[in-house]
Write a protein that holds these residues in place. Structure first.
Motif, PDB file in Angstrom:
ATOM      1  N   PHE A 184       0.855  -1.183   0.000  1.00  0.00           N
ATOM      2  CA  PHE A 184       0.000   0.000   0.000  1.00  0.00           C
ATOM      3  C   PHE A 184       0.895   1.238   0.000  1.00  0.00           C
ATOM      4  O   PHE A 184       1.562   1.545   0.985  1.00  0.00           O
ATOM      5  CB  PHE A 184      -0.906  -0.005   1.235  1.00  0.00           C
ATOM      6  N   ARG A 185       0.928   1.971  -1.113  1.00  0.00           N
ATOM      7  CA  ARG A 185       1.857   3.100  -1.259  1.00  0.00           C
ATOM      8  C   ARG A 185       1.102   4.344  -1.732  1.00  0.00           C
ATOM      9  O   ARG A 185       1.326   4.859  -2.817  1.00  0.00           O
ATOM     10  CB  ARG A 185       2.978   2.723  -2.224  1.00  0.00           C
ATOM     11  N   LEU A 186       0.209   4.827  -0.876  1.00  0.00           N
ATOM     12  CA  LEU A 186      -0.615   5.974  -1.229  1.00  0.00           C
ATOM     13  C   LEU A 186       0.224   7.237  -1.386  1.00  0.00           C
ATOM     14  O   LEU A 186      -0.006   8.039  -2.304  1.00  0.00           O
ATOM     15  CB  LEU A 186      -1.694   6.186  -0.160  1.00  0.00           C
ATOM     16  N   LYS A 187       1.183   7.430  -0.512  1.00  0.00           N
ATOM     17  CA  LYS A 187       1.996   8.644  -0.573  1.00  0.00           C
ATOM     18  C   LYS A 187       2.756   8.717  -1.898  1.00  0.00           C
ATOM     19  O   LYS A 187       2.799   9.766  -2.551  1.00  0.00           O
ATOM     20  CB  LYS A 187       2.965   8.662   0.613  1.00  0.00           C
ATOM     21  N   SER A 188       3.336   7.607  -2.299  1.00  0.00           N
ATOM     22  CA  SER A 188       4.055   7.573  -3.574  1.00  0.00           C
ATOM     23  C   SER A 188       3.109   7.735  -4.754  1.00  0.00           C
ATOM     24  O   SER A 188       3.458   8.356  -5.767  1.00  0.00           O
ATOM     25  CB  SER A 188       4.834   6.260  -3.709  1.00  0.00           C
ATOM     26  N   ALA A 189       1.906   7.189  -4.629  1.00  0.00           N
ATOM     27  CA  ALA A 189       0.926   7.314  -5.709  1.00  0.00           C
ATOM     28  C   ALA A 189       0.533   8.769  -5.923  1.00  0.00           C
ATOM     29  O   ALA A 189       0.483   9.252  -7.065  1.00  0.00           O
ATOM     30  CB  ALA A 189      -0.306   6.473  -5.395  1.00  0.00           C
ATOM     31  N   LEU A 190       0.253   9.483  -4.825  1.00  0.00           N
ATOM     32  CA  LEU A 190      -0.120  10.887  -4.952  1.00  0.00           C
ATOM     33  C   LEU A 190       1.042  11.712  -5.496  1.00  0.00           C
ATOM     34  O   LEU A 190       0.839  12.660  -6.271  1.00  0.00           O
ATOM     35  CB  LEU A 190      -0.584  11.435  -3.603  1.00  0.00           C
ATOM     36  N   ARG A 191       2.254  11.336  -5.135  1.00  0.00           N
ATOM     37  CA  ARG A 191       3.431  12.032  -5.675  1.00  0.00           C
ATOM     38  C   ARG A 191       3.532  11.804  -7.180  1.00  0.00           C
ATOM     39  O   ARG A 191       3.759  12.746  -7.946  1.00  0.00           O
ATOM     40  CB  ARG A 191       4.690  11.524  -4.984  1.00  0.00           C
ATOM     41  N   ALA A 192       3.361  10.569  -7.591  1.00  0.00           N
ATOM     42  CA  ALA A 192       3.466  10.253  -9.022  1.00  0.00           C
ATOM     43  C   ALA A 192       2.389  10.979  -9.827  1.00  0.00           C
ATOM     44  O   ALA A 192       2.654  11.517 -10.918  1.00  0.00           O
ATOM     45  CB  ALA A 192       3.365   8.743  -9.225  1.00  0.00           C
ATOM     46  N   ILE A 193       1.162  11.009  -9.302  1.00  0.00           N
ATOM     47  CA  ILE A 193       0.061  11.694  -9.989  1.00  0.00           C
ATOM     48  C   ILE A 193       0.345  13.190 -10.072  1.00  0.00           C
ATOM     49  O   ILE A 193       0.143  13.826 -11.122  1.00  0.00           O
ATOM     50  CB  ILE A 193      -1.269  11.415  -9.267  1.00  0.00           C
ATOM     51  N   THR A 194       0.822  13.767  -8.972  1.00  0.00           N
ATOM     52  CA  THR A 194       1.088  15.202  -8.950  1.00  0.00           C
ATOM     53  C   THR A 194       2.223  15.571  -9.896  1.00  0.00           C
ATOM     54  O   THR A 194       2.130  16.557 -10.644  1.00  0.00           O
ATOM     55  CB  THR A 194       1.415  15.658  -7.520  1.00  0.00           C
ATOM     56  N   GLU A 195       3.290  14.806  -9.895  1.00  0.00           N
ATOM     57  CA  GLU A 195       4.416  15.119 -10.776  1.00  0.00           C
ATOM     58  C   GLU A 195       4.037  14.986 -12.248  1.00  0.00           C
ATOM     59  O   GLU A 195       4.502  15.768 -13.091  1.00  0.00           O
ATOM     60  CB  GLU A 195       5.599  14.207 -10.455  1.00  0.00           C
ATOM     61  N   LYS A 196       3.183  14.027 -12.569  1.00  0.00           N
ATOM     62  CA  LYS A 196       2.834  13.801 -13.973  1.00  0.00           C
ATOM     63  C   LYS A 196       1.773  14.770 -14.467  1.00  0.00           C
ATOM     64  O   LYS A 196       1.866  15.299 -15.586  1.00  0.00           O
ATOM     65  CB  LYS A 196       2.350  12.365 -14.164  1.00  0.00           C
ATOM     66  N   TYR A 197       0.745  15.037 -13.629  1.00  0.00           N
ATOM     67  CA  TYR A 197      -0.403  15.816 -14.101  1.00  0.00           C
ATOM     68  C   TYR A 197      -0.502  17.213 -13.485  1.00  0.00           C
ATOM     69  O   TYR A 197      -1.233  18.061 -14.006  1.00  0.00           O
ATOM     70  CB  TYR A 197      -1.702  15.048 -13.815  1.00  0.00           C
ATOM     71  N   MET A 198       0.184  17.458 -12.366  1.00  0.00           N
ATOM     72  CA  MET A 198       0.191  18.765 -11.681  1.00  0.00           C
ATOM     73  C   MET A 198      -1.227  19.295 -11.455  1.00  0.00           C
ATOM     74  O   MET A 198      -1.534  20.453 -11.687  1.00  0.00           O
ATOM     75  CB  MET A 198       1.030  19.777 -12.456  1.00  0.00           C
ATOM     76  N   ARG A 199      -2.092  18.426 -10.985  1.00  0.00           N
ATOM     77  CA  ARG A 199      -3.466  18.817 -10.678  1.00  0.00           C
ATOM     78  C   ARG A 199      -3.568  19.261  -9.216  1.00  0.00           C
ATOM     79  O   ARG A 199      -2.932  18.670  -8.331  1.00  0.00           O
ATOM     80  CB  ARG A 199      -4.435  17.668 -10.912  1.00  0.00           C
ATOM     81  N   PRO A 200      -4.368  20.293  -8.922  1.00  0.00           N
ATOM     82  CA  PRO A 200      -4.585  20.673  -7.525  1.00  0.00           C
ATOM     83  C   PRO A 200      -5.407  19.613  -6.795  1.00  0.00           C
ATOM     84  O   PRO A 200      -6.123  18.827  -7.427  1.00  0.00           O
ATOM     85  CB  PRO A 200      -5.353  21.994  -7.630  1.00  0.00           C
ATOM     86  N   MET A 201      -5.301  19.621  -5.484  1.00  0.00           N
ATOM     87  CA  MET A 201      -6.074  18.702  -4.664  1.00  0.00           C
ATOM     88  C   MET A 201      -6.896  19.493  -3.644  1.00  0.00           C
ATOM     89  O   MET A 201      -6.630  20.661  -3.375  1.00  0.00           O
ATOM     90  CB  MET A 201      -5.162  17.703  -3.958  1.00  0.00           C
ATOM     91  N   VAL A 202      -7.883  18.825  -3.089  1.00  0.00           N
ATOM     92  CA  VAL A 202      -8.721  19.397  -2.039  1.00  0.00           C
ATOM     93  C   VAL A 202      -8.759  18.392  -0.902  1.00  0.00           C
ATOM     94  O   VAL A 202      -9.024  17.203  -1.114  1.00  0.00           O
ATOM     95  CB  VAL A 202     -10.161  19.670  -2.535  1.00  0.00           C
TER      96      VAL A 202
END
Length: 642
Positions: free
Chosen positions: A433-451
């Motif tokens: 379970f690697r949620l932190k790495s997943a959110l990092r990968a998504i952010t680096e690739k797509y640079m989408r804001p989060m809420v």
């Protein structure tokens, strides 16, 4: 089933407040009958009053939250002293130790909490927090129940580096803790519609309007220099709404103080923490009734123009075991306020609490006790005396519904958002379970804001439909469950961090909740209720950080491995629960819940939620049915004769 209908359960509120009959002692108060008559304070907050409570005197002599923290941060010790620890809270940090580590020396460390009005998390801020947690923290991030991140495990020597990094990127920890207005919450759904955009914008307005003005923050963390970037939300709304001038505007009725630094707070700030929430009519995804002030956007009939707000006051969760003068409370409806008067009315409510809240007894210092003691009608008159105008009646609105906004949704502007469920808010990498790495990968690739969500989860917004499959693939490859595979009990649950770092925790919460979800699901399945959903919340102490007293079923720690059981909160979060039993041993969970759920199965109405059932049937009948079958259950004591 809540989540089989897009998480929108159309249940009307069956009650707004359950309050004890006992009144709480408060300072003498003059309630004005005529709103044109001026309010006044008996003791100016800039003057020293006789026999101040210790925390009040500490605030008064702190040079507006500067000392003794500034001096303590310059020592070589790995901790700060008790007085500095109190002032540090206003800077967004708590000093903690690992309570499971025995012996000396203690491993002093610091938790940092961000200020993120409306829960907004720009991609560059998430990447920074990910780096800081790795380099200076304990390697994970914790999503709170007030739509912001906490960073645990920071050493004192690194505190300045971490705080200054956050400030220089346009974010802040200022006012995330302490006796000031805390992080302003709103519905997390990033819909591109006039009402949702108004809720987000005004959350930023209130966050900026009630920010502490002291230069102590930049003096300690930035060596007196300005941050490299101003707070993002302040940049977006500050000039547009002329907030600095609105803050200082003095209507001559005692709202603004003659203080050179803090025009709204003075040198003693507020009696206690102060919480504000903003939402749209019908969307109670943020527990709006738990706030000191709850604001509901009111639109024109055609839904195109923002007219004003329905305002509620006096909510709050914190209480103390075995102290009946403390209690959880759902907010009362104050009335309707036109948009053009809203900032001034909010200032007036703050002033009412600042001047008349209980500063002598800290356990009764929240505004809910002032509202409860006066009653909503007299509190309204008090606010009107500061404002100089009558507050209009509450406007009718659609019934409340609850949604967690998880899964994929269309935003309304051609883009999409994705709600990612996070168990108890812990963003981490652990095994597969690697949620932190997943959110990092998504952010680096797509640079989408989060809420950040009010239920400790995360929403990725502004997603191009063409990127949906790519984001799903990243989450799956990092071991994140698809939403249909998440137990609805988990989606509806919340738990505070509790042990090992919280100094107030009496028992486990976050680490125990997953086990309770599995065990409760097993009981439900055994009774033929495998499709049922119950909102459950757990805290390690009675302070209520996970808002347990609004849940249908709550576990509130009252000893090592024991819990109070609370029943009857609303599935749409509009009323408080009531205490059913104390000292339930962890090992007796199944035996305790089985009679309750069996009675629910036998006597519920069609489509009736568990919380509504408990509220309708009432404590006496539930006890009569379940008491003979429940271990640890003691008959409710009869009231003492006076």
């Amino acid at each position: 089933m809540r989540f089989s209908t897009l998480a929108l359960l159309p249940l009307a509120a069956s009650g707004f407040v359950v309050s004890p009959s006992a009144r709480v002692a408060a300072p003498p108060l003059r309630v004005l009958q005529d709103p044109t008559e001026k309010a006044s304070t008996s003791v100016p907050l800039t003057e020293k009053a006789a026999k101040l409570a210790k925390i009040e005197e500490l605030k008064r002599v702190s040079s507006n939250l500067l000392q003794p923290l500034k001096d303590e941060m310059q020592t070589s010790e790995i901790f700060v002293n008790k007085d500095a620890m109190q002032i540090l809270k206003y800077h967004g940090s708590y000093m903690q130790t690992n309570r499971e580590k025995k012996g000396k020396p203690k491993d002093y460390q610091f938790m940092l909490r961000l200020k993120q009005p409306a829960g907004l998390l720009p991609p560059d801020l998430f990447l920074l927090l990910d780096d800081l947690s790795r380099d200076y923290g304990q390697g994970d991030l914790r999503a709170t129940t007030r739509q912001c991140f906490q960073l645990h495990g920071v050493m004192k020597a690194d505190l300045k580096t971490v705080v200054s990094s956050i400030m220089n990127i346009g974010s802040s920890t200022v006012g995330a803790c302490g006796d000031v207005s805390r992080n302003v919450m709103t519905t997390p759904a990033p819909f591109k519609s006039p009402e949702y955009e108004a809720a987000r914008e005004w959350s930023k307005v209130f966050g900026h309007l009630f920010r502490p003005m002291t230069p102590a923050f930049s003096e300690i963390w930035l060596d007196g220099e300005k941050a490299a970037s101003v707070e993002v939300w302040g940049k977006e709304v500050g000039e547009k709404y002329d907030i600095d001038n609105v803050m200082k505007h003095d209507n001559g009725r005692g709202v603004v103080l003659p203080h050179p630094v803090e025009p709204l707070y003075g040198d003693r700030y507020l009696p206690r923490k102060f919480k504000i929430g903003v939402t749209v009519a019908g969307d109670n995804s943020l527990d709006i009734y738990t706030n000191d002030i709850g604001c509901v956007v009111v639109m024109s009939e055609d839904g195109t123009e923002h007219l004003g707000f329905n305002v509620m006051v006096g909510g709050g969760m914190g209480r103390t075991h075995n102290k009946e003068s403390t209690f959880a409370r759902a907010a009362d409806h104050l009335g309707y306020v036109p948009k053009e008067d809203m900032m001034e009315v909010m200032k007036c409510i703050i002033a009412a609490q600042r001047d008349h809240g209980n500063r002598d007894v800290r356990a009764n210092a929240r505004m809910k006790y002032l509202v409860h003691t006066l009653g909503i009608d007299n509190f309204r008159k008090l606010v009107e005396s500061y404002h100089g105008k009558k507050i209009q009646p509450w406007r009718e609105q659609v019934p409340w519904k609850y949604a967690d906004w998880m899964g994929w949704w269309e935003q309304g502007d051609g883009k999409m958002f994705l709600g990612v469920h996070v168990d108890n808010g812990r963003v981490k990498d652990e095994g597969e379970f690697r949620l932190k790495s997943a959110l990092r990968a998504i952010t680096e690739k797509y640079m989408r804001p989060m809420v950040m969500s009010p239920t400790q989860s995360i929403i990725i917004s502004d997603v191009d439909p063409s990127d949906k499959d790519g984001i799903d693939a990243i989450l799956r490859s990092h071991g994140i469950l698809d939403l249909p595979d998440v137990d609805p009990l988990a989606r509806l649950s919340m738990a505070c961090p509790a042990l090992p770092l919280c100094g107030l925790a009496q028992t486990e919460a976050e680490r125990r909740m997953p086990d309770y979800i599995s065990r409760v699901r097993s009981v439900l399945t055994g009774l033929g209720l495998e499709g049922d959903e119950i909102m459950m919340r757990m805290t390690g102490c009675p302070n209520g950080c996970a808002r347990p007293y609004m849940a249908e079923l709550a576990f509130v720690g009252d000893g090592m491995d024991t819990y109070q059981i609370w029943l009857g909160g609303s599935p749409v979060l509009t009323r408080t629960a009531w205490p059913y039993m104390a000292k339930m041993k962890d090992r007796n969970l199944e035996a305790t819940l089985k009679p309750l759920l069996q009675m629910y199965k036998e006597h519920r109405h069609e489509h009736e939620a568990f919380g509504d059932f408990c509220h309708r049937v009432g404590e006496a009948k539930i006890r009569e049915y379940a008491e003979p079958l429940t271990p640890d259950m003691k008959p409710k004591p009869k009231p003492k004769k006076k």
